[in-house]
Structures are given as structure tokens and as C-alpha cells.
Design a protein around this motif. Structure first.
Motif, mmCIF file in Angstrom:
data_model
loop_
_atom_site.group_PDB
_atom_site.id
_atom_site.type_symbol
_atom_site.label_atom_id
_atom_site.label_comp_id
_atom_site.label_asym_id
_atom_site.label_seq_id
_atom_site.Cartn_x
_atom_site.Cartn_y
_atom_site.Cartn_z
ATOM 1 N N ILE A 50 8.109 3.311 7.185
ATOM 2 C CA ILE A 50 8.198 2.750 5.837
ATOM 3 C C ILE A 50 9.163 3.600 5.017
ATOM 4 O O ILE A 50 9.060 4.837 5.016
ATOM 5 N N ILE A 51 10.085 2.948 4.341
ATOM 6 C CA ILE A 51 11.024 3.649 3.457
ATOM 7 C C ILE A 51 10.788 3.161 2.028
ATOM 8 O O ILE A 51 11.170 2.045 1.673
ATOM 9 N N PRO A 52 10.119 3.962 1.184
ATOM 10 C CA PRO A 52 9.898 3.568 -0.203
ATOM 11 C C PRO A 52 11.190 3.695 -1.005
ATOM 12 O O PRO A 52 11.879 4.722 -0.918
ATOM 13 N N CYS A 53 11.520 2.666 -1.758
ATOM 14 C CA CYS A 53 12.801 2.656 -2.471
ATOM 15 C C CYS A 53 12.623 2.268 -3.942
ATOM 16 O O CYS A 53 12.091 1.192 -4.239
ATOM 17 N N TYR A 54 13.061 3.138 -4.808
ATOM 18 C CA TYR A 54 13.125 2.806 -6.238
ATOM 19 C C TYR A 54 14.500 3.213 -6.756
ATOM 20 O O TYR A 54 14.829 4.390 -6.814
ATOM 21 N N ASN A 55 15.319 2.218 -7.071
ATOM 22 C CA ASN A 55 16.692 2.452 -7.534
ATOM 23 C C ASN A 55 17.460 3.355 -6.569
ATOM 24 O O ASN A 55 18.038 4.370 -6.964
ATOM 25 N N GLU A 56 17.438 2.980 -5.292
ATOM 26 C CA GLU A 56 18.076 3.788 -4.247
ATOM 27 C C GLU A 56 19.421 3.219 -3.810
ATOM 28 O O GLU A 56 19.924 3.540 -2.730
ATOM 29 N N LEU A 106 10.086 -5.552 1.905
ATOM 30 C CA LEU A 106 8.907 -5.912 1.129
ATOM 31 C C LEU A 106 9.208 -5.623 -0.333
ATOM 32 O O LEU A 106 9.507 -4.478 -0.699
ATOM 33 N N ASN A 107 9.153 -6.635 -1.175
ATOM 34 C CA ASN A 107 9.499 -6.472 -2.589
ATOM 35 C C ASN A 107 8.247 -6.450 -3.455
ATOM 36 O O ASN A 107 7.452 -7.386 -3.456
ATOM 37 N N LEU A 108 8.095 -5.351 -4.186
ATOM 38 C CA LEU A 108 7.019 -5.216 -5.163
ATOM 39 C C LEU A 108 7.629 -5.482 -6.536
ATOM 40 O O LEU A 108 8.598 -4.827 -6.925
ATOM 41 N N GLN A 109 7.077 -6.419 -7.254
ATOM 42 C CA GLN A 109 7.665 -6.830 -8.528
ATOM 43 C C GLN A 109 7.595 -5.727 -9.586
ATOM 44 O O GLN A 109 8.493 -5.571 -10.406
ATOM 45 N N LYS A 110 6.521 -4.943 -9.563
ATOM 46 C CA LYS A 110 6.311 -3.915 -10.571
ATOM 47 C C LYS A 110 6.395 -2.533 -9.948
ATOM 48 O O LYS A 110 5.870 -2.297 -8.866
ATOM 49 N N ASN A 111 7.083 -1.623 -10.631
ATOM 50 C CA ASN A 111 7.188 -0.257 -10.141
ATOM 51 C C ASN A 111 5.838 0.441 -10.240
ATOM 52 O O ASN A 111 5.278 0.601 -11.326
ATOM 53 N N GLY A 112 5.309 0.852 -9.079
ATOM 54 C CA GLY A 112 4.001 1.505 -9.055
ATOM 55 C C GLY A 112 4.060 2.951 -8.636
ATOM 56 O O GLY A 112 3.033 3.616 -8.550
ATOM 57 N N GLY A 113 5.269 3.464 -8.343
ATOM 58 C CA GLY A 113 5.421 4.846 -7.900
ATOM 59 C C GLY A 113 5.437 4.959 -6.381
ATOM 60 O O GLY A 113 5.033 4.034 -5.663
ATOM 61 N N GLU A 116 2.074 4.372 -4.286
ATOM 62 C CA GLU A 116 1.650 2.986 -4.126
ATOM 63 C C GLU A 116 2.614 2.212 -3.236
ATOM 64 O O GLU A 116 2.194 1.350 -2.453
ATOM 65 N N ALA A 117 3.906 2.525 -3.327
ATOM 66 C CA ALA A 117 4.892 1.856 -2.469
ATOM 67 C C ALA A 117 4.626 2.163 -0.997
ATOM 68 O O ALA A 117 4.666 1.270 -0.146
ATOM 69 N N VAL A 118 4.350 3.434 -0.711
ATOM 70 C CA VAL A 118 4.045 3.821 0.672
ATOM 71 C C VAL A 118 2.744 3.158 1.114
ATOM 72 O O VAL A 118 2.641 2.643 2.236
ATOM 73 N N ARG A 119 1.747 3.174 0.257
ATOM 74 C CA ARG A 119 0.444 2.588 0.598
ATOM 75 C C ARG A 119 0.589 1.101 0.923
ATOM 76 O O ARG A 119 0.060 0.614 1.941
ATOM 77 N N GLN A 120 1.288 0.380 0.072
ATOM 78 C CA GLN A 120 1.485 -1.052 0.312
ATOM 79 C C GLN A 120 2.267 -1.292 1.603
ATOM 80 O O GLN A 120 1.977 -2.222 2.363
ATOM 81 N N GLY A 121 3.259 -0.443 1.857
ATOM 82 C CA GLY A 121 4.047 -0.575 3.080
ATOM 83 C C GLY A 121 3.222 -0.312 4.326
ATOM 84 O O GLY A 121 3.314 -1.058 5.318
ATOM 85 N N ILE A 122 2.405 0.737 4.299
ATOM 86 C CA ILE A 122 1.550 1.060 5.439
ATOM 87 C C ILE A 122 0.585 -0.088 5.721
ATOM 88 O O ILE A 122 0.408 -0.511 6.886
ATOM 89 N N SER A 226 -3.632 10.532 -7.313
ATOM 90 C CA SER A 226 -2.490 11.317 -7.752
ATOM 91 C C SER A 226 -1.204 10.546 -7.520
ATOM 92 O O SER A 226 -1.000 9.963 -6.451
ATOM 93 N N LYS A 227 -0.328 10.545 -8.515
ATOM 94 C CA LYS A 227 0.929 9.804 -8.411
ATOM 95 C C LYS A 227 1.905 10.473 -7.466
ATOM 96 O O LYS A 227 2.606 9.812 -6.702
ATOM 97 N N TRP A 228 1.993 11.824 -7.521
ATOM 98 C CA TRP A 228 3.016 12.537 -6.767
ATOM 99 C C TRP A 228 2.499 13.228 -5.513
ATOM 100 O O TRP A 228 3.257 13.459 -4.571
#
Length: 289
Positions: A50-56, A106-113, A116-122, A226-228
Motif C-alpha cells: 500500500i502506498i499512501p498518497c496525499y499531494n504526492e 483507491l480514492n478517498l474523498q476526504k483527507n484522513g491522514g 487512516e489511508a494505510v488502514r483503509q488500504g490494508i 494517534s494520527k502520526w
């Protein structure tokens, strides 16, 4: 996307996992044939990263990813667009179109950090039901994808631990480049984390990890507190489920051959002031005291 499931085969190290392999790895003396040997074994174990991407848009190394997929046809990838505002969604869509059987977006409409991106991907990849290992890799590829070959070689040619974590240990024969300030802050963080978890762990925050698919669903089922520092939570959840003795023998830290810090990290040095409160939150939530 995905493929046939391989057999699960667990032969973890004993409790004294801090042996010579922790520093040097078993294949250092014959690294010249490591890649070819590992490629022969890839068909035995299906892996999804899984590769989490936010403005990458500017940081994601498309060329490196394409080259790796072409040379590793049995490794699948899931790019998770975490509500990006740039062209990240388009880049992931183009990759999916070009590598239909190996890459999914996989597109998540709302930025969750990131957590959460990794969790949803897994969880999304786990639903496929045809992978032995699920993992996540930072989009900047500060840990090169070639380290996947190293993970397998370090494991003796076949992954067997429940969790395999990259560890950024600067040592002779490696190329680990990190800003001095981040290195020292990282050592302080690891010391605090080890005390909270009551485990010796060198590097929880390296963005290169693999998790056995039969463990991933339980470990990622619920949102993280925890977010980070969700990586710490993954270990905490494993401790709660199995106890510290099994955690010592079923989680493996692999010293990376290469890790080069890339600019543009979302986590800033000033965020370090949040560490004590975040770790305290994790300790209380999972009752690790």
C-alpha cells in the motif's frame, strides 16, 4: 489485481533476535546473487504494498515504481489517494490503466491522514483474500522498493514473521542518510517508545513494513487513536493480542541497506513536542502500563 494465495509457514527466530544478522544480514557476503535468488522465490508468496498518497504529484517516483513492477510481476501495489488536491489521483489512475493486473488505485474523498489511508488500504487489499503479506511503503521511496528483495533475503529466502519492519541503522556497508537533528530526535523517540511498549525496538517509524495477511485484518480493523504514530499502535495491538513474549519472536526488524531522506515530509521537527502526549495516549488506550 492479486493472485493465488501461497502457504503460510511460520518459523520465527528465537527470543534472542538481536544477533549478528540484526547488524549485517545473512547475505552481505554474497549480495551479488541476492536479487536473482529472491526473484526465484517471489512466486511462492503473494505480496501487496500500500502506498499512501496525499499531494504526492511531485514526490512520487513513477519511473522507479514502473521499473520495479516490470521486474517483479508477482508484487502488487495499491495506491491510496488520501483526498489529494493536486494531480495525484490522475497519476494513480494512469498507473492502474497501464498495470491493470498489478496496480490498483483507491480514492478517498476526504483527507484522513496517513494512518487512516494505510488502514483503509490494508483492509481493501485484505478483502482480495489472495495475498500472504500486506505492507506499506512511503510514497517518496526514501526506502527504495529494492529493499523488498532485502527483506526476503534477510528472512532466509522466505518471509515467515508476523510483522517485518525496516530499520534505519547507519552502519558500514549501508547507505543510510538522514539529517542529524532528525536522527537524534528519532533515537529519543525510540527510547521513549521502547519504554512505553516495554520492548526493545530500534525504529518503529520507518515507512517500510510488511504484515502477514492473516494478522493484518485484526491489527487494522479499528481506527487508530494517534494520527502520526500508528506504527507504534500496530505493535501495541500485537502485544495486547499475543503478549510481549510472542511479540519478541514474531516481529522482525531488518536493517536497511539503503535509506535516503527526501524533502517534503508532512511530519515536521516541531511536531516532536507532541510525542510524549501521543505516546501517553497510546499507553493508556492499550493499557500497556
Amino acid at each position: 489485481f492479486g493472485g493465488m494465495a501461497g502457504r503460510q509457514n511460520h518459523h520465527p527466530l528465537g527470543e534472542n533476535c538481536f544477533d549478528d544478522r540484526f547488524l549485517f544480514g545473512p547475505a552481505v557476503s554474497n549480495r551479488w546473487n541476492q536479487t536473482s535468488r529472491v526473484k526465484q522465490l517471489y512466486h511462492l508468496q503473494k505480496i501487496c504494498i500500500i502506498i499512501p498518497c496525499y499531494n504526492e504529484e511531485k514526490r512520487l517516483n513513477i519511473g522507479a515504481l514502473k521499473d520495479f513492477m516490470q521486474n517483479h510481476p508477482h508484487i502488487s501495489f495499491l495506491g491510496v489517494n488520501d483526498g489529494s488536491k493536486d494531480l495525484t489521483e490522475l497519476l494513480l489512475s494512469e498507473l492502474q490503466h497501464e498495470f491493470k493486473n498489478q496496480f490498483e488505485a483507491l480514492n478517498l474523498q476526504k483527507n484522513g491522514g496517513k494512518a487512516e489511508a494505510v488502514r483503509q488500504g490494508i483492509l481493501h487489499a485484505a478483502q482480495q483474500g489472495n495475498f500472504e503479506y500486506l505492507g506499506y511503503w512511503d510514497a517518496d521511496f526514501s526506502t527504495p522498493l529494492s529493499e523488498l528483495d532485502h527483506f526476503i533475503a534477510f528472512s532466509g529466502g522466505r518471509l515467515s514473521h508476523s510483522i517485518i519492519m525496516g530499520s534505519r541503522i547507519a552502519r558500514l556497508g549501508s547507505r543510510v542518510q538522514r539529517k542529524m537533528m532528525r536522527h537524534y530526535l528519532g533515537r529519543i523517540f525510540s527510547t521513549l517508545t521502547s519504554r512505553v511498549l516495554k520492548l526493545r525496538v530500534y525504529d518503529t517509524q520507518c515507512g517500510a513494513k510488511l504484515i502477514a495477511a492473516n494478522e493484518a485484518k485484526d491489527l487494522f480493523e479499528k481506527p487508530f487513536v494517534s494520527k502520526w504514530f500508528f506504527d507504534v499502535e500496530v505493535i501495541a495491538r500485537f502485544i495486547v493480542k499475543y503478549g510481549r513474549k510472542k511479540t519478541y519472536t514474531h516481529i522482525l526488524e531488518v536493517p536497511l541497506n539503503e535509506w535516503v531522506e527526501v524533502g517534503g515530509s508532512k511530519l515536521k521537527v516541531m511536531d516532536f513536542i507532541k510525542v510524549p502526549l501521543e505516546l501517553l495516549k497510546i499507553r493508556r488506550h492499550y493499557k500497556l502500563g
